[in-house]
Write a protein that holds these residues in place. Structure first.
Motif, PDB file in Angstrom:
ATOM      1  N   CYS A  45       0.858  -1.305   0.153  1.00  0.00           N
ATOM      2  CA  CYS A  45      -0.007  -0.151   0.049  1.00  0.00           C
ATOM      3  C   CYS A  45       0.634   1.272   0.036  1.00  0.00           C
ATOM      4  CB  CYS A  45      -1.050   0.095   1.124  1.00  0.00           C
ATOM      5  SG  CYS A  45      -2.163  -1.383   1.048  1.00  0.00           S
TER       6      CYS A  45
ATOM      7  N   VAL B   6       0.903   0.537  -5.001  1.00  0.00           N
ATOM      8  CA  VAL B   6       0.325   1.943  -5.458  1.00  0.00           C
ATOM      9  C   VAL B   6       1.242   2.554  -4.565  1.00  0.00           C
ATOM     10  CG1 VAL B   6      -2.373   1.012  -5.315  1.00  0.00           C
ATOM     11  CG2 VAL B   6      -0.870   1.797  -3.270  1.00  0.00           C
TER      12      VAL B   6
ATOM     13  N   THR C  53      -1.586   5.511  -8.020  1.00  0.00           N
ATOM     14  CA  THR C  53      -1.926   6.031  -6.773  1.00  0.00           C
ATOM     15  C   THR C  53      -3.283   4.944  -6.057  1.00  0.00           C
ATOM     16  OG1 THR C  53      -3.432   7.621  -7.251  1.00  0.00           O
ATOM     17  CG2 THR C  53      -1.203   8.282  -6.743  1.00  0.00           C
ATOM     18  N   GLU C  54      -3.861   4.388  -7.058  1.00  0.00           N
ATOM     19  CA  GLU C  54      -4.971   3.216  -6.874  1.00  0.00           C
ATOM     20  C   GLU C  54      -5.082   2.223  -7.622  1.00  0.00           C
ATOM     21  OE1 GLU C  54      -9.519   4.032  -7.578  1.00  0.00           O
ATOM     22  OE2 GLU C  54      -8.850   5.285  -5.847  1.00  0.00           O
TER      23      GLU C  54
ATOM     24  N   GLN D 238      -7.444  -1.650  -8.494  1.00  0.00           N
ATOM     25  CA  GLN D 238      -8.749  -2.380  -7.895  1.00  0.00           C
ATOM     26  C   GLN D 238      -8.365  -3.880  -8.626  1.00  0.00           C
ATOM     27  OE1 GLN D 238     -12.339  -0.448  -9.037  1.00  0.00           O
ATOM     28  NE2 GLN D 238     -11.358   1.506  -9.382  1.00  0.00           N
TER      29      GLN D 238
ATOM     30  N   LEU E 115     -10.136  -2.645  -3.208  1.00  0.00           N
ATOM     31  CA  LEU E 115      -9.719  -1.125  -3.578  1.00  0.00           C
ATOM     32  C   LEU E 115      -8.235  -1.042  -2.695  1.00  0.00           C
ATOM     33  CD1 LEU E 115      -9.934   1.714  -4.750  1.00  0.00           C
ATOM     34  CD2 LEU E 115     -11.200   2.263  -2.635  1.00  0.00           C
TER      35      LEU E 115
ATOM     36  N   THR F 240      -5.125   1.583  -2.088  1.00  0.00           N
ATOM     37  CA  THR F 240      -4.413   2.916  -2.171  1.00  0.00           C
ATOM     38  C   THR F 240      -3.638   3.121  -1.002  1.00  0.00           C
ATOM     39  OG1 THR F 240      -4.999   5.039  -2.583  1.00  0.00           O
ATOM     40  CG2 THR F 240      -6.483   4.207  -0.817  1.00  0.00           C
TER      41      THR F 240
ATOM     42  N   ARG G 145     -15.272   6.491  -1.729  1.00  0.00           N
ATOM     43  CA  ARG G 145     -14.499   5.773  -2.842  1.00  0.00           C
ATOM     44  C   ARG G 145     -14.952   4.341  -2.904  1.00  0.00           C
ATOM     45  NH1 ARG G 145     -13.525   6.215  -8.026  1.00  0.00           N
ATOM     46  NH2 ARG G 145     -11.631   5.218  -8.513  1.00  0.00           N
TER      47      ARG G 145
ATOM     48  N   PHE H  49      -5.247  -0.141   2.820  1.00  0.00           N
ATOM     49  CA  PHE H  49      -4.668   1.376   2.751  1.00  0.00           C
ATOM     50  C   PHE H  49      -3.703   1.212   3.792  1.00  0.00           C
ATOM     51  CE2 PHE H  49      -8.147   1.421   5.771  1.00  0.00           C
ATOM     52  CZ  PHE H  49      -7.343   2.342   6.780  1.00  0.00           C
TER      53      PHE H  49
END
Length: 169
Positions: free
Chosen positions: A26, A44, A56-57, A59, A68, A70, A87, A98
C-alpha cells in the motif's frame, strides 16, 4: 503490507515466509519498484514514492473480493475514513486496503472491510512493525467471509489484531 520505507531484505523475508496468492503493498516502499521482491507485488504509490509508473490506486478482483488498494494520503485517512468509504462505494469494493498512518487497523463498516496492515518500518500506535494476511474463508449468495491475521515483522502472530468478518458480495 505498507510503509516499508526502503526496507528490502525484511520485505523479502515477509514475502518468503507465507504461501500466498497475491501480495499487495500500500505504498511508501521507497525503492525501485522493478526490484525484487517489489516487482512481484501489486503496488500503489505513496506520498514518499517518486515513480509515476506506479498508480495511486488499484482495483483487484480476487476470488469473491473486490479490493480497492490505495496509500491513503489522498483520502485523508489520518483524520477520517469517510472519503475512503465514499471511494469504496463508488468502486463497489468490499475490501479497502490502505496505509499512510502506520497504524494497524481492521474493521467492517457497512459490510466493507477496511484494512491497514500497519508499517514494517515505523509502527505508530502499536509496539511492533506489522503486516497482515487476508484470506477468503467462505461465500454465500449475499456475503463473503474473510479472516484477517496480523503478524509482527518476525512472523509471529499478533493475536490482538484481526479477526473474522462477513462482507457484502
Amino acid at each position: 503490507m505498507s510503509d516499508s520505507h526502503g526496507l528490502v531484505r525484511e520485505v523479502a523475508q515477509v514475502v518468503g515466509r507465507h504461501k500466498i496468492d497475491k501480495i499487495l503493498h500500500c505504498g511508501d516502499f521507497c525503492v525501485d519498484h522493478t526490484r525484487d521482491p517489489f516487482s512481484k507485488m501489486t503496488l500503489v504509490r505513496g506520498n514518499c514514492d517518486t515513480t509515476k509508473a506506479v498508480p495511486t490506486e488499484q482495483q483487484t478482483k480476487w476470488n469473491d473480493l473486490h479490493i480497492l488498494q490505495t496509500h491513503g494520503h489522498l483520502f485523508g485517512v489520518k483524520s477520517s475514513l469517510l472519503r475512503l468509504h465514499y471511494r469504496a462505494e463508488e468502486t463497489g469494493a468490499n475490501v479497502v486496503i490502505f496505509g499512510h498512518s502506520h497504524v494497524p487497523v481492521c474493521g467492517v463498516e457497512r459490510d466493507v472491510l477496511f484494512l491497514n496492515p500497519g508499517s514494517l518500518q515505523m509502527p505508530r500506535g502499536f509496539d511492533v512493525p506489522t503486516y497482515a494476511i487476508l484470506e477468503q474463508t467462505g461465500v454465500t449468495s449475499t456475503a463473503v467471509q474473510v479472516s484477517v491475521s496480523f503478524y509482527d515483522h518476525l512472523g509471529s502472530p499478533v493475536k490482538s489484531l484481526g479477526g473474522k468478518y462477513s462482507l457484502r458480495r
